[in-house]
Design a protein around this motif. Structure first.
Motif, PDB file in Angstrom:
ATOM      1  N   GLU A   1      -3.476   4.579  -2.274  1.00 24.59           N
ATOM      2  CA  GLU A   1      -4.408   5.508  -1.478  1.00 24.59           C
ATOM      3  C   GLU A   1      -4.512   6.847  -1.782  1.00 24.59           C
TER       4      GLU A   1
ATOM      5  N   ASP B   1      -5.311  10.708  -1.904  1.00 21.55           N
ATOM      6  CA  ASP B   1      -5.934  11.547  -1.119  1.00 21.55           C
ATOM      7  C   ASP B   1      -6.469  10.897   0.128  1.00 21.55           C
ATOM      8  N   GLY B   2      -6.124   9.767   0.738  1.00 20.71           N
ATOM      9  CA  GLY B   2      -6.803   8.909   1.968  1.00 20.71           C
ATOM     10  C   GLY B   2      -7.914   8.165   1.383  1.00 20.71           C
TER      11      GLY B   2
ATOM     12  N   ASP C   1      -0.747  11.703  -3.293  1.00 20.66           N
ATOM     13  CA  ASP C   1      -1.662  13.192  -2.773  1.00 20.66           C
ATOM     14  C   ASP C   1      -1.823  13.683  -4.365  1.00 20.66           C
TER      15      ASP C   1
ATOM     16  N   THR D   1       0.918  -1.187   0.088  1.00 21.21           N
ATOM     17  CA  THR D   1      -0.057  -0.029  -0.017  1.00 21.21           C
ATOM     18  C   THR D   1       0.987   1.253   0.027  1.00 21.21           C
TER      19      THR D   1
ATOM     20  N   LYS E   1       0.536   5.588  -0.183  1.00 24.36           N
ATOM     21  CA  LYS E   1      -0.149   6.905  -0.182  1.00 24.36           C
ATOM     22  C   LYS E   1       0.348   7.932  -1.267  1.00 24.36           C
TER      23      LYS E   1
ATOM     24  N   ALA F   1      -8.216   2.287  -1.654  1.00 24.81           N
ATOM     25  CA  ALA F   1      -7.051   1.851  -2.553  1.00 24.81           C
ATOM     26  C   ALA F   1      -7.327   1.415  -3.785  1.00 24.81           C
TER      27      ALA F   1
END
Length: 221
Positions: free
Chosen positions: A66, A68-69, A9, A5, A7, A72
């Motif tokens: 993931e 922007d939060g 942005d 995973t 993150k 997934a």
């Protein structure tokens, strides 16, 4: 195949200057595309990206982005732009994939063991170090291990000798050569050099033979 995973942005400014600024901050500019959706320009953490790409699966790892939060999104790495001489990634492309649809991927081959033929003086000659396969993204093998211990001189292993994984299709010709043990090429023997004394003696004899007078019969008056 491994899954990780990562993150990501959105909202990063485009252009070379903003991208350089991102890299100085430890971020990597990236783009996500595929599955009929609009490309998304994102940024990911460089350290986390390096960890994601250094699993046993290598670049075939399923990267769950993931963004922007949010939820997934399964992706695969499709293009990596590396710094020419530093251990840095300057840009990366991710392609969205469906975990229920097969993909094509290149899988490495690791040759293991010490061939009998090498112990007898032969040379291990790999012809290929990877094969193309078709499988679901989560079922692509990390790598193929091929035992070469039993290979004698002039023995060969082909694509058909690779281990069989369930739900994985190898796309290469089964008869294609992967590795062999060959007889080492013989080094050409140097031509014998004539001894200097012999050459000089022969030259002297030739000179004497050339200066020896020939006997002539007297001519009739």
């Amino acid at each position: 195949m491994a899954q990780v995973t990562l993150k990501a942005d959105t909202g990063r400014p485009l252009g070379s200057r903003p991208s350089r600024r991102l890299r100085l901050e430890g971020q990597v500019p990236a783009v996500v595309y595929g599955q009929g959706e609009k490309p998304a320009h994102v940024a990911v953490n460089h350290h986390d990206l390096m960890l994601a790409l250094h699993t046993d699966a290598g670049v075939n790892v399923v990267v769950n982005l993931e963004v922007d939060g949010g939820s997934a999104v399964p992706t695969l790495v499709r293009l990596i732009d590396k710094h020419p001489y530093k251990s840095l990634i300057r840009h990366v492309d991710f392609v969205r994939v469906s975990l229920t649809e097969t993909i094509e991927a290149e899988v490495s081959i690791h040759f293991v063991g010490s061939p009998i033929g090498v112990k007898e003086g032969g040379v291990l000659v790999p012809a290929r170090n990877s094969v193309q396969v078709e499988a679901l993204p989560t079922e692509v093998p990390d790598a193929y291990e091929l035992d070469v211990s039993a290979l004698a001189i002039n023995d060969q292993l082909r694509v058909s000798d690779l281990p069989v994984f369930a739900n994985v299709t190898i796309l290469d010709d089964p008869e294609e050569l992967l590795v062999s043990v060959a007889v080492p090429a013989a080094e050409p023997e140097p031509e014998p050099e004539a001894e200097e004394g012999v050459e000089e003696g022969e030259a002297a004899e030739g000179a004497e033979a050339g200066t020896e007078p020939t006997e002539r019969e007297p001519s009739e008056a």
